[in-house]
Write a protein that holds these residues in place. Structure first.
Motif, PDB file in Angstrom:
ATOM      1  N   ASP A 114       1.094  -1.100   0.089  1.00 19.83           N
ATOM      2  CA  ASP A 114       0.121  -0.002  -0.119  1.00 19.83           C
ATOM      3  C   ASP A 114       0.926   1.216   0.171  1.00 19.83           C
ATOM      4  O   ASP A 114       1.585   1.393   1.104  1.00 19.83           O
ATOM      5  N   HIS A 115       0.953   2.165  -1.079  1.00 19.22           N
ATOM      6  CA  HIS A 115       1.513   3.197  -1.271  1.00 19.22           C
ATOM      7  C   HIS A 115       0.917   4.351  -0.438  1.00 19.22           C
ATOM      8  O   HIS A 115      -0.264   4.542  -0.677  1.00 19.22           O
ATOM      9  N   ILE A 116       1.729   5.260   0.407  1.00 20.75           N
ATOM     10  CA  ILE A 116       1.020   6.217   1.318  1.00 20.75           C
ATOM     11  C   ILE A 116       0.375   7.320   0.364  1.00 20.75           C
ATOM     12  O   ILE A 116      -0.450   7.776   0.781  1.00 20.75           O
ATOM     13  N   LEU A 117       1.253   7.810  -0.502  1.00 25.93           N
ATOM     14  CA  LEU A 117       0.770   8.813  -1.391  1.00 25.93           C
ATOM     15  C   LEU A 117      -0.281   8.739  -2.335  1.00 25.93           C
ATOM     16  O   LEU A 117       0.105   8.284  -3.652  1.00 25.93           O
ATOM     17  N   LYS A 118      -1.663   8.796  -2.171  1.00 29.23           N
ATOM     18  CA  LYS A 118      -2.598   8.728  -2.843  1.00 29.23           C
ATOM     19  C   LYS A 118      -3.052  10.035  -3.711  1.00 29.23           C
ATOM     20  O   LYS A 118      -3.368  10.136  -4.909  1.00 29.23           O
ATOM     21  N   ASP A 119      -2.749  11.255  -3.107  1.00 29.91           N
ATOM     22  CA  ASP A 119      -3.269  12.476  -3.608  1.00 29.91           C
ATOM     23  C   ASP A 119      -1.983  13.478  -3.149  1.00 29.91           C
ATOM     24  O   ASP A 119      -1.367  13.480  -2.272  1.00 29.91           O
ATOM     25  N   TYR A 120      -1.570  14.184  -4.049  1.00 27.89           N
ATOM     26  CA  TYR A 120      -0.569  15.035  -3.944  1.00 27.89           C
ATOM     27  C   TYR A 120      -0.805  16.292  -2.846  1.00 27.89           C
ATOM     28  O   TYR A 120       0.340  16.683  -2.011  1.00 27.89           O
ATOM     29  N   ASP A 121      -1.937  16.291  -2.148  1.00 28.39           N
ATOM     30  CA  ASP A 121      -2.309  17.226  -0.867  1.00 28.39           C
ATOM     31  C   ASP A 121      -1.495  16.671   0.106  1.00 28.39           C
ATOM     32  O   ASP A 121      -1.041  17.431   1.066  1.00 28.39           O
ATOM     33  N   GLN A 122      -1.382  15.338   0.340  1.00 33.17           N
ATOM     34  CA  GLN A 122      -0.661  14.631   1.243  1.00 33.17           C
ATOM     35  C   GLN A 122       0.571  15.129   1.316  1.00 33.17           C
ATOM     36  O   GLN A 122       1.214  15.227   2.477  1.00 33.17           O
ATOM     37  N   LEU A 123       1.093  15.527   0.270  1.00 31.94           N
ATOM     38  CA  LEU A 123       2.681  15.709   0.289  1.00 31.94           C
ATOM     39  C   LEU A 123       3.072  17.191   1.181  1.00 31.94           C
ATOM     40  O   LEU A 123       4.212  17.101   1.559  1.00 31.94           O
ATOM     41  N   ASP A 124       2.283  17.857   1.075  1.00 31.24           N
ATOM     42  CA  ASP A 124       2.328  19.233   1.966  1.00 31.24           C
ATOM     43  C   ASP A 124       2.656  18.767   3.386  1.00 31.24           C
ATOM     44  O   ASP A 124       3.361  19.760   3.966  1.00 31.24           O
ATOM     45  N   ASP A 125       2.012  17.822   3.927  1.00 28.79           N
ATOM     46  CA  ASP A 125       1.966  17.572   5.441  1.00 28.79           C
ATOM     47  C   ASP A 125       3.231  16.175   5.736  1.00 28.79           C
ATOM     48  O   ASP A 125       3.272  16.060   6.757  1.00 28.79           O
ATOM     49  N   MET A 126       3.946  15.903   4.632  1.00 24.11           N
ATOM     50  CA  MET A 126       4.965  14.965   4.763  1.00 24.11           C
ATOM     51  C   MET A 126       6.226  15.666   5.244  1.00 24.11           C
ATOM     52  O   MET A 126       6.766  16.378   4.214  1.00 24.11           O
TER      53      MET A 126
END
Length: 306
Positions: A42-54
C-alpha cells in the motif's frame, strides 16, 4: 555474516535503506516474505495534497531506519575491520516506494510539477539518511541503486525531464556531505543514458545483464569503472555449475581489461534460492580466472588458462 565469512570468504558489512525503506518510513506498507524479496502492498501517497504534510524523514525517529542503524552499529562492533558501504535508492526508485509506479508514469504527463515536488522530497529524505549515517559512522562509500529510472521503465525524454535534475541534486548533496562522488547500479536498459551518468560524475557504473559488457567497456570504460554482469536468475539461480563458470569467464573476457577498472558482479541483486554449489562455482571461477587482476589488463588467470 560470520557464517558467510567462514563459508564464502566475505568480509564486508553494508548499511542502507534499500529500495523501499524510505517509503516505509513515511507510511507505505511493506510485506516481507520469508522466502522472497520485500514489496509494497500500500503506497502512502494517494493524492499530492498529502505531500504538503509529509516531513523529511528523521532517521533517529523513524523506527525502521533507526533499527537499520542500530543493527549496523552492532555489526561494526563485532567486525570492526570489515569494509563498509552505504546503499540508497535514487529519487525515482524512492518515489515508487511512496506512490505507485503506474501513478508516477501518469504524473509525468498530467501532473509534472507535482512529480517534481515528489522527487525533490525523495532527494531530501535520502540526504537526511546519508547525513545521519555519516554523523554516526563516518564517511562511507555511497552507492545509488536506481532501477525505476532505467530505460526499461522510463523513456529517454522522461529520464532527462524528471530523473536527471533530481539525481544531479542528490549527487551534489552526497558530495557535500561525504566529500566523495557516489557509484551507481541501474537495472534494465541503460545504454541511452551512459553519457548522462558520466556527465553527472558517477565514478562507477554497475550494469544489468541485459546490456553487453564489452559494449559498456568500449563506450565508457575509459571514463569510469564498470561492474557486472553475471545473470542472477538465468545463470546463478537456474544455471548449472558449468554455466556459472562459463558466465564468469565471459564477463572477465569482456570487461576485465577496461581502462578505468572492472569489478566482477552479478547483473542485479542475487535472488533468494540460489543453490550453494552455484555460489561456490562463482567464487571458484572468480578466483581462478581472475587471478593476477590488474587495471586495464586481462588477469593472468584468464590469459594463462583459457
Amino acid at each position: 555474516m560470520e557464517k558467510m565469512n567462514k563459508e564464502f570468504g566475505t568480509a564486508a558489512v553494508g548499511i542502507g535503506v534499500g529500495l523501499k525503506s524510505i517509503g516505509e518510513a513515511v507510511g507505505s506498507t511493506l510485506r516481507y516474505p520469508e522466502d522472497g524479496l520485500d514489496f509494497v502492498t500500500d503506497h502512502i501517497l494517494k493524492d499530492y495534497d498529502q505531500l504538503d504534510d509529509m516531513k523529511v524523514v528523521d532517521p533517529y525517529k523513524c523506527s525502521n531506519l533507526k533499527k537499520i542503524m542500530d543493527d549496523f552499529r552492532k555489526s561494526k562492533e563485532r567486525f570492526p575491520n570489515w569494509g563498509s558501504g552505504n546503499n540508497v535508492a535514487g529519487p525515482m526508485t524512492t518515489a515508487t516506494s511512496i506512490r505507485s509506479l503506474e501513478a508516477i508514469l501518469k504524473d509525468s504527463v498530467r501532473r509534472k510539477e507535482d512529480l517534481h515536488r515528489l522527487l525533490d522530497y525523495c532527494v531530501e529524505c535520502n540526504l537526511s539518511w546519508i547525513r545521519a549515517v555519516t554523523k554516526e559512522f563516518g564517511v562511507l562509500p555511497v552507492n545509488i541503486a536506481e532501477p525505476a529510472a532505467s530505460l526499461s521503465v522510463l523513456s529517454k525524454k522522461q529520464f532527462l525531464e524528471f530523473e536527471k535534475p533530481h539525481l544531479q541534486d542528490m549527487i551534489a548533496g552526497i558530495k557535500e556531505i561525504t566529500g566523495r562522488m557516489p557509484t551507481t547500479h541501474i537495472c534494465g536498459k541503460t545504454k541511452g543514458i551512459w553519457e548522462d551518468l558520466i556527465e553527472m560524475g558517477f565514478t562507477s557504473l554497475s550494469v544489468d545483464n541485459s546490456e553487453d559488457l564489452e559494449e559498456v567497456k568500449h563506450c565508457v570504460g575509459d571514463r569510469m569503472r564498470i561492474s557486472g554482469n553475471v545473470p542472477p536468475v538465468e545463470v546463478l539461480k537456474y544455471g548449472t555449475i558449468d554455466e556459472v563458470i562459463a558466465s564468469v569467464i565471459s564477463c572477465l573476457k569482456k570487461g576485465s581489461d577496461s581502462p578505468m577498472g572492472y569489478a566482477l558482479a552479478a547483473g542485479c541483486q542475487v535472488p533468494p534460492g540460489v543453490p550453494r554449489e552455484n555460489l561456490y562455482a562463482y567464487i571458484y571461477a572468480a578466483r581462478k580466472y581472475g587471478r593476477g587482476a590488474k587495471k586495464g589488463c586481462l588477469p593472468k588467470g584468464l590469459s594463462e588458462t583459457v
